[in-house]
Design a protein around this motif. Structure first.
Motif, PDB file in Angstrom:
ATOM      1  N   LEU A 502       0.821  -1.210   0.000  1.00  0.00           N
ATOM      2  CA  LEU A 502       0.000   0.000   0.000  1.00  0.00           C
ATOM      3  C   LEU A 502       0.854   1.260   0.000  1.00  0.00           C
ATOM      4  N   LEU A 503       2.067   1.181   0.494  1.00  0.00           N
ATOM      5  CA  LEU A 503       2.959   2.333   0.383  1.00  0.00           C
ATOM      6  C   LEU A 503       3.275   2.668  -1.064  1.00  0.00           C
ATOM      7  N   VAL A 504       3.351   1.632  -1.914  1.00  0.00           N
ATOM      8  CA  VAL A 504       3.616   1.858  -3.337  1.00  0.00           C
ATOM      9  C   VAL A 504       2.372   2.394  -4.033  1.00  0.00           C
ATOM     10  N   SER A 505       1.216   1.791  -3.732  1.00  0.00           N
ATOM     11  CA  SER A 505      -0.031   2.216  -4.371  1.00  0.00           C
ATOM     12  C   SER A 505      -1.150   2.043  -3.354  1.00  0.00           C
ATOM     13  N   ALA A 506      -1.635   3.182  -2.822  1.00  0.00           N
ATOM     14  CA  ALA A 506      -2.645   3.141  -1.771  1.00  0.00           C
ATOM     15  C   ALA A 506      -4.038   3.042  -2.365  1.00  0.00           C
ATOM     16  N   ASP A 507      -4.278   1.993  -3.132  1.00  0.00           N
ATOM     17  CA  ASP A 507      -5.596   1.764  -3.711  1.00  0.00           C
ATOM     18  C   ASP A 507      -5.815   0.265  -3.799  1.00  0.00           C
ATOM     19  N   ARG A 508      -6.843  -0.138  -4.518  1.00  0.00           N
ATOM     20  CA  ARG A 508      -7.158  -1.560  -4.603  1.00  0.00           C
ATOM     21  C   ARG A 508      -6.092  -2.336  -5.351  1.00  0.00           C
ATOM     22  N   ILE A 509      -5.428  -1.686  -6.290  1.00  0.00           N
ATOM     23  CA  ILE A 509      -4.368  -2.383  -7.030  1.00  0.00           C
ATOM     24  C   ILE A 509      -3.251  -2.795  -6.073  1.00  0.00           C
ATOM     25  N   GLY A 510      -2.806  -1.878  -5.249  1.00  0.00           N
ATOM     26  CA  GLY A 510      -1.768  -2.227  -4.287  1.00  0.00           C
ATOM     27  C   GLY A 510      -2.233  -3.287  -3.301  1.00  0.00           C
ATOM     28  N   PHE A 511      -3.509  -3.215  -2.905  1.00  0.00           N
ATOM     29  CA  PHE A 511      -4.060  -4.198  -1.968  1.00  0.00           C
ATOM     30  C   PHE A 511      -4.052  -5.604  -2.574  1.00  0.00           C
TER      31      PHE A 511
END
Length: 633
Positions: A502-511
């Motif tokens: 989530l640090l890289v991408s704080a959205d559903r993709i990162g999740f």
């Protein structure tokens, strides 16, 4: 006729030696009987058996002295155990103590009546009470010289000291003739006199009564730190008697006053306000120092259970003080208390029960100090760090207590992590505390990753330490231990990967990518464990369990929660890793089995015999080997 006439007869000399030896044995027997029952036998006559050489003239042996036979007009004395005579609740003892109690009540009634009707002047009343106390103690000391009157003498002396306590209380509290400090000093002198008489008479009952009387009198004379000072002085004064006579009950009674008054004074329970931070710290440390200082010499002479009780009770005011102070001051005090108790637990030669109580109290003080000084994620990280250190120490030095404390600290830290810093809800659903209204919170993500990494490291340390003690084995008997630790490790691994993703991408993709990485990482870890578990059953079992967990996560969570590329990547990655793991594991197993067969084959097959010995030659029997050559061979 050939021997000179002046030469002594050898038979007479031998008879003289035997007579001297008999008299010496009689004297020793009389001394032993006198030591066993000094009131039942007569004293040893002076000079009995004192001759150092044989007599010059032969004399008949004297008759047995009267000290060698106990008197028959009195029953023999009851045997004693050590220096403590047995306490028997007889009719005479009951009457004597009842009379003493009634006399004490009468003294109280006389003092009250004299004060209400204004009989005499206050100094005359005080002088009369003091005179009565002195007379009672004096009569009791005089009567104690006779064994038949010792029960009554003990009751008289106890009544006299109780009367002296009442006089001191009336002088200080009722008439205000004494300030708190002189009154406390006078009460301490009365208690010291009572302890001295009890020590001389070897009666723990009188010593306990003098101590309890001073403890009961103390709140009437002072409050606050003066009250605790009197109780501590009484505990120190009783220590020599406790150590010389081995009276564990007296030790506990003397320590009850400082613990009780210290706790009440620190908490402000009617004996002085506990708002003064300096007095709170001083009182707590004084009670702890005197208690631990008493327990160190007492641990070598008294029962371990009594000393352990003293150690545990002496730390109670310190725990209350840490809660009253709060903040960094309370944390610093708790840390100091933990270090002091840990020092006592590490003293060489200390009994196991005492070390267990001291170590448990030290661990509790450390945990309380951490909870008082820190909160939130700081508390969770510090507690998990302490648990990791304890687990490493347990595995390195084979310390069971450290392993138990590490497990307890780890349980508390893991529970705090699951409920606040890295909750399970954030691992299965995109939301708080990592993402709020679609906006990521990098601070919460870093904290969650750090806490989860600590949980993962702690789980590995506990598994290794448990394996050293054989508490963790690859069987169902220890499943209740390694299964929870294994789940904690899986939780730590997932909690470490998801916040980093989530640090890289704080959205559903990162999740979703994070969960795919978690699934694949579980399978890779399973492959590593299986590869290392060819000869180690514990690692092999852990690898198989991790494979089952990865497959369960794929079917129960990834198939539903993930979508698109993330779902396909999770299934493909996990499947390829499992295929590679299966192939690699099969080859390693085959190689291990072939190596074991090759190592065992030379041992199982018999060695063939030499050909010349088994088959004779065609030309006849083989020529015999010379004896010397055969011997050399």
């Amino acid at each position: 006729p050939s021997e000179p006439p002046d030469r002594p007869d050898p038979l007479a000399a031998l008879a003289g030696e035997l007579g001297h030896l008999g008299r010496r044995l009689d004297g020793i027997g009389a001394e032993l009987l006198a030591l066993r029952a000094p009131a039942e036998v007569a004293p040893v006559p002076p000079g009995a058996g004192a001759q150092s050489g044989p007599p010059r003239s032969v004399r008949p042996p004297p008759p047995l002295p009267p000290t060698s036979v106990p008197r028959r007009d009195r029953p023999p004395a009851a045997p004693t155990t050590g220096s403590r005579p047995p306490v028997v609740l007889s009719g005479a003892r009951l009457l004597a103590w009842t009379g003493g109690a009634i006399t004490l009540v009468g003294v109280v009634l006389v003092l009250v009546l004299a004060a209400s009707r204004e009989w005499f002047t206050p100094p005359a009343r005080i002088a009369a009470g003091a005179m009565l106390a002195v007379v009672l103690v004096g009569i009791g000391i005089r009567l104690y010289r006779k064994e038949s009157a010792r029960v009554g003498a003990l009751a008289l002396v106890a009544t006299g000291f109780a009367t002296a306590y009442l006089v001191v209380a009336a002088t200080a509290a009722l008439y205000d003739y004494l300030a708190p400090v002189p009154a406390l000093t006078l009460a301490l002198l009365v208690a010291g006199a009572g302890l001295g008489v009890a020590d001389r008479w070897r009666t723990e009952l009188l010593a306990g009564g003098a101590t309890v009387g001073a403890v009961v009198l103390a709140p009437v004379l002072a409050e606050g730190w003066l009250l605790v000072a009197l109780a501590l002085a009484l505990q120190v004064a009783a220590l020599p008697v406790v150590l010389r006579r081995g009276w564990s009950t007296l030790m506990v009674l003397a320590a009850a006053g400082p613990v009780l008054f210290g706790t009440l004074v620190i908490s402000g329970g009617g004996f002085g306000a506990g708002t003064d931070r300096v007095q709170v710290v001083v009182v707590a440390l004084a009670v702890l120092a005197v208690g631990l200082g008493t327990s160190v010499p007492a641990a070598r002479l008294l029962p371990a259970a009594s000393v352990a009780t003293l150690v545990g009770a002496s730390s109670v005011p310190s725990f209350v003080a840490v809660s009253v102070l709060g903040g960094w001051a309370g944390g610093a005090l708790g840390l100091g208390v933990a270090l002091a108790l840990a020092g006592l637990a590490s003293v060489p030669g200390t009994d196991r029960a005492i070390r267990l109580v001291a170590g448990t109290a030290a661990s509790s003080a450390l945990l309380q100090a951490t909870a008082t000084a820190l909160d939130g994620s700081s508390f969770t990280l510090v507690v998990l760090g302490q648990a990791i250190v304890a687990a490493v120490v347990a595995g390195s030095f084979r310390n069971r207590f450290a392993l138990v404390m590490g497990t307890a600290y780890g349980t508390i830290g893991t529970f705090a992590a699951i409920t606040s810093d890295a909750p399970l809800v954030a691992l299965v659903r995109l939301g708080e505390p990592y993402v709020v209204n679609g906006v990521g919170r990098p601070g919460a993500m870093v904290v969650g990753a750090a806490v989860s990494a600590s949980v993962l490291v702690l789980a590995c340390a506990l598994l290794m330490a448990g394996g050293r003690f054989r508490w963790v084995r690859p069987d169902a008997a220890t499943a209740r231990i390694w299964v929870p630790i294994g789940f904690a490790a899986l939780y730590g691994a997932a909690g470490l990967v998801i916040p980093l993703a989530l640090l890289v991408s704080a959205d559903r993709i990162g999740f979703t990518v994070g969960h795919a990485v978690v699934t694949v990482s579980w399978t890779i870890a399973a492959l590593v464990l299986l590869a290392q578990g060819i000869s180690r059953p514990a690692l092999r079992v852990a690898g198989l369990v991790l494979v089952a967990a990865a497959v369960a996560k794929l079917m129960l969570f990834d198939l539903v929660a993930l979508d698109g590329v993330a779902r396909a990547a999770a299934f493909l990655g996990a499947g390829l890793v499992l295929l590679a793991a299966g192939a690699r594991y099969a080859r390693l197993v085959a190689e291990s089995e072939s190596e074991s067969e090759s190592e065992s084959e030379p041992e199982s097959k018999p060695e063939p015999e030499p050909e010349p010995k088994s088959e004779p030659s065609e030309s006849g029997p083989a020529p015999s080997m010379p004896r010397s050559l055969g011997a050399d061979r």
